[in-house]
Design an enzyme around this catalytic site. Structure first.
Site, mmCIF file in Angstrom:
data_model
loop_
_atom_site.group_PDB
_atom_site.id
_atom_site.type_symbol
_atom_site.label_atom_id
_atom_site.label_comp_id
_atom_site.label_asym_id
_atom_site.label_seq_id
_atom_site.Cartn_x
_atom_site.Cartn_y
_atom_site.Cartn_z
ATOM 1 N N CYS A 153 -55.754 22.680 0.948
ATOM 2 C CA CYS A 153 -55.209 21.319 0.918
ATOM 3 C C CYS A 153 -55.002 20.953 -0.537
ATOM 4 O O CYS A 153 -55.970 20.753 -1.274
ATOM 5 C CB CYS A 153 -56.134 20.324 1.617
ATOM 6 N N GLU B 262 -47.947 17.752 9.276
ATOM 7 C CA GLU B 262 -49.050 18.598 8.848
ATOM 8 C C GLU B 262 -49.822 19.125 10.052
ATOM 9 O O GLU B 262 -50.189 18.355 10.951
ATOM 10 C CB GLU B 262 -49.978 17.813 7.924
ATOM 11 N N CYS C 263 -48.386 15.810 1.278
ATOM 12 C CA CYS C 263 -49.026 17.105 1.533
ATOM 13 C C CYS C 263 -48.811 17.963 0.300
ATOM 14 O O CYS C 263 -47.681 18.369 0.005
ATOM 15 C CB CYS C 263 -48.426 17.762 2.777
ATOM 16 N N HIS D 62 -46.557 27.533 5.884
ATOM 17 C CA HIS D 62 -45.545 26.480 5.875
ATOM 18 C C HIS D 62 -44.188 27.046 6.271
ATOM 19 O O HIS D 62 -43.820 28.152 5.878
ATOM 20 C CB HIS D 62 -45.409 25.855 4.490
ATOM 21 N N ASN E 247 -53.617 18.203 -2.037
ATOM 22 C CA ASN E 247 -54.032 16.859 -2.455
ATOM 23 C C ASN E 247 -55.545 16.751 -2.537
ATOM 24 O O ASN E 247 -56.089 16.114 -3.447
ATOM 25 C CB ASN E 247 -53.473 15.812 -1.487
ATOM 26 N N GLY F 296 -47.640 21.427 1.073
ATOM 27 C CA GLY F 296 -46.260 21.335 1.531
ATOM 28 C C GLY F 296 -45.295 21.187 0.369
ATOM 29 O O GLY F 296 -44.211 21.788 0.352
ATOM 30 N N ASN G 80 -52.118 28.258 3.003
ATOM 31 C CA ASN G 80 -51.927 27.944 4.410
ATOM 32 C C ASN G 80 -50.444 28.092 4.736
ATOM 33 O O ASN G 80 -49.595 28.146 3.842
ATOM 34 C CB ASN G 80 -52.476 26.550 4.760
#
Length: 269
Positions: free
Chosen positions: A73, A199, A208, A150, A75, A211, A148
């Protein structure tokens, strides 16, 4: 017993951060989901648990609002970097990343992007630069793993896409065995993107970080923007640079909203 927490956010993408380095805090998928519930819990997009690490300064565990533990993550990485201060190495399920605080906010070295179909992962082999698949008006996406998974669609107007309807269908499509984060982006200029994100395990989010990283890298691979670009999300702006060594540098703000405690027995593990 009561457990202290800190509520933080990065561009409105909000987190419960629990520092479990000195005292272990049990965390299950069900407990994370209960704490993340905005009506009966504290409320957040992601719950973060900080633990001791044998390979870095700290270990960061990340639970989405549905309780699922995930790899990365962006952020939250900036929020943790702000909380800890200075320069930090942070262990995650997606790999070890590095953060540093400065005048422009918090910068995080997110590591190297991956593009192989089985690293995304996809259910079967295909070119991830321009994937020959589509869902209604969304077609020919690119896929990037930045810790992760995307999938990114470049469209004339990202605000015109009914992402609340299409996002869950794409997230859970059998093509993506680990599910996927869904990004729709518009190119504003050679160093400027606009982005909205569905998300995985959260839904529509104001920002995100991973992202933004994945979308910027996808746009750079397609030569839509240069090696440094700003990414405007509903919650604010991030700057993404794809460095010469191949790693991704994400820079942007993070903030603390408030601190509090919760009674452990109210949220059983």
């Amino acid at each position: 017993m009561r457990t202290p927490f800190r509520k933080m956010h990065g561009l409105g993408n909000d987190f419960i951060v629990i520092d479990a380095r000195a005292r272990a805090v049990a965390m299950s998928n069900a407990r994370a989901a209960a704490l993340a519930d905005r009506r009966t819990g504290i409320g957040c997009d992601q719950l973060i648990v900080l633990e001791p690490s044998e390979i870095a300064d700290v270990r960061m565990r990340i639970f989405n609002a549905d309780g699922g533990e995930v790899e990365a993550c962006g952020n939250a990485s900036r929020a943790v970097g702000l909380l800890l201060g200075g320069e930090q190495r942070i262990e995650t399920l997606g790999g070890t990343i590095a953060s540093s605080t400065g005048a422009d906010g918090v910068s995080v070295d997110m590591g190297m992007p991956r593009f192989d179909w089985d690293a995304i992962p996809l259910a079967y082999a295909m070119d991830t630069l321009t994937m020959p698949v589509g869902w209604e008006d969304l077609s020919d996406p690119t896929a990037v793993n930045v810790g992760n998974p995307h999938v990114i669609f470049f469209v004339p107007d990202c605000d015109a896409v009914d992402l609340a309807r299409l996002g869950p269908a794409i997230e859970t499509d059998p093509l993506f065995p680990a599910r996927v984060n869904v990004n729709v982006a518009s190119v504003v200029g050679s160093d400027h993107l606009r982005l909205r994100v569905w998300e995985r395990g959260v839904g529509l989010t104001r920002a995100c970080g991973t992202g933004a990283c994945a979308t910027a890298i996808g746009a750079m691979r397609r030569k839509l923007v240069g090696r440094t670009t700003r990414v405007d999300l509903p919650g604010g702006t991030l700057t993404i640079a794809w460095r010469e060594d191949g790693s991704i540098l994400m820079t942007g703000p993070a903030a603390t909203s408030f601190e509090g405690t919760f009674e452990d027995s109210d949220f059983p593990a």
